[in-house]
Design a protein around this motif. Structure first.
Motif, PDB file in Angstrom:
ATOM      1  N   SER A  11     -12.870   5.501 -21.998  1.00 28.58           N
ATOM      2  CA  SER A  11     -11.695   6.306 -22.327  1.00 28.58           C
ATOM      3  C   SER A  11     -11.540   7.393 -21.262  1.00 28.58           C
ATOM      4  CB  SER A  11     -11.849   6.931 -23.713  1.00 28.58           C
ATOM      5  OG  SER A  11     -12.876   7.902 -23.687  1.00 28.58           O
ATOM      6  N   ALA A  12     -10.418   8.083 -21.285  1.00 31.68           N
ATOM      7  CA  ALA A  12     -10.169   9.132 -20.305  1.00 31.68           C
ATOM      8  C   ALA A  12     -11.203  10.254 -20.440  1.00 31.68           C
ATOM      9  CB  ALA A  12      -8.764   9.683 -20.478  1.00 31.68           C
ATOM     10  N   ARG A  13     -11.608  10.555 -21.647  1.00 27.27           N
ATOM     11  CA  ARG A  13     -12.601  11.621 -21.859  1.00 27.27           C
ATOM     12  C   ARG A  13     -13.975  11.202 -21.321  1.00 27.27           C
ATOM     13  NH1 ARG A  13     -12.467  16.100 -25.213  1.00 27.27           N
ATOM     14  NH2 ARG A  13     -14.507  16.969 -25.618  1.00 27.27           N
ATOM     15  N   GLU A  14     -14.336   9.974 -21.468  1.00 26.15           N
ATOM     16  CA  GLU A  14     -15.635   9.497 -20.999  1.00 26.15           C
ATOM     17  C   GLU A  14     -15.664   9.350 -19.473  1.00 26.15           C
ATOM     18  OE1 GLU A  14     -16.970   6.735 -24.791  1.00 26.15           O
ATOM     19  OE2 GLU A  14     -15.820   5.852 -23.161  1.00 26.15           O
ATOM     20  N   ALA A  15     -14.525   9.055 -18.874  1.00 23.88           N
ATOM     21  CA  ALA A  15     -14.471   8.833 -17.436  1.00 23.88           C
ATOM     22  C   ALA A  15     -14.370  10.137 -16.647  1.00 23.88           C
ATOM     23  CB  ALA A  15     -13.283   7.945 -17.086  1.00 23.88           C
ATOM     24  N   ARG A  16     -14.054  11.235 -17.305  1.00 30.50           N
ATOM     25  CA  ARG A  16     -13.897  12.524 -16.623  1.00 30.50           C
ATOM     26  C   ARG A  16     -15.243  12.974 -16.049  1.00 30.50           C
ATOM     27  NH1 ARG A  16     -11.835  15.884 -20.738  1.00 30.50           N
ATOM     28  NH2 ARG A  16      -9.928  14.694 -20.585  1.00 30.50           N
ATOM     29  N   GLN A  17     -15.221  13.573 -14.867  1.00 26.62           N
ATOM     30  CA  GLN A  17     -16.464  13.995 -14.219  1.00 26.62           C
ATOM     31  C   GLN A  17     -17.067  15.213 -14.884  1.00 26.62           C
ATOM     32  OE1 GLN A  17     -15.771  14.559 -10.067  1.00 26.62           O
ATOM     33  NE2 GLN A  17     -15.485  12.396  -9.662  1.00 26.62           N
ATOM     34  N   GLY A  18     -16.262  16.075 -15.380  1.00 26.14           N
ATOM     35  CA  GLY A  18     -16.782  17.279 -16.015  1.00 26.14           C
ATOM     36  C   GLY A  18     -15.975  17.606 -17.241  1.00 26.14           C
ATOM     37  N   TRP A  19     -16.511  18.446 -18.059  1.00 28.52           N
ATOM     38  CA  TRP A  19     -15.820  18.844 -19.274  1.00 28.52           C
ATOM     39  C   TRP A  19     -14.789  19.901 -18.945  1.00 28.52           C
ATOM     40  CZ3 TRP A  19     -16.679  15.794 -23.226  1.00 28.52           C
ATOM     41  CH2 TRP A  19     -17.880  15.115 -23.295  1.00 28.52           C
ATOM     42  N   ARG A  20     -13.682  19.797 -19.624  1.00 32.58           N
ATOM     43  CA  ARG A  20     -12.678  20.838 -19.473  1.00 32.58           C
ATOM     44  C   ARG A  20     -13.110  22.043 -20.276  1.00 32.58           C
ATOM     45  NH1 ARG A  20      -6.601  18.446 -19.613  1.00 32.58           N
ATOM     46  NH2 ARG A  20      -6.648  17.691 -17.473  1.00 32.58           N
TER      47      ARG A  20
END
Length: 97
Positions: A11-20
């Motif tokens: 998912s987009a959340r899992e693929a993100r490099q860092g947490w917002r």
């Protein structure tokens, strides 16, 4: 032929490099505060340990006569000596050939 494994789907959340969020901003602000504190401490330490430098003598009372050729302390004369001609051009110009 062998079956190729299916690519993983994230998912987009899992693929993100860092947490917002604000952790990076918090780190930057805290580091700026620490730098300012260290700078302030260095300024205070430097002003406390500053060596004592004596004041230079004042220029209002000269110790000796700066113009020993002046007559009776009249000061500097801007007039040319008698018998000489004043310069007709400034010294910053090139001579004409």
């Amino acid at each position: 032929m062998a079956d190729k494994p299916k690519p993983a789907v994230f998912s987009a959340r899992e693929a993100r490099q860092g947490w917002r969020g604000s952790p990076v901003l918090v780190v930057l602000i805290v580091s700026l505060i620490l730098v300012a504190a260290v700078w302030l401490a260095a300024e205070i330490w430097g002003s406390v340990n500053e060596p004592d430098i004596p004041n230079p003598p004042s220029a209002s009372a000269p110790a000796d006569n700066n113009n020993p050729g002046a007559s009776s302390g009249a000061g500097f004369s801007d007039n040319p000596p008698e018998g000489s001609r004043p310069a007709t051009e400034g010294t910053d110009r090139q001579p004409v050939p």
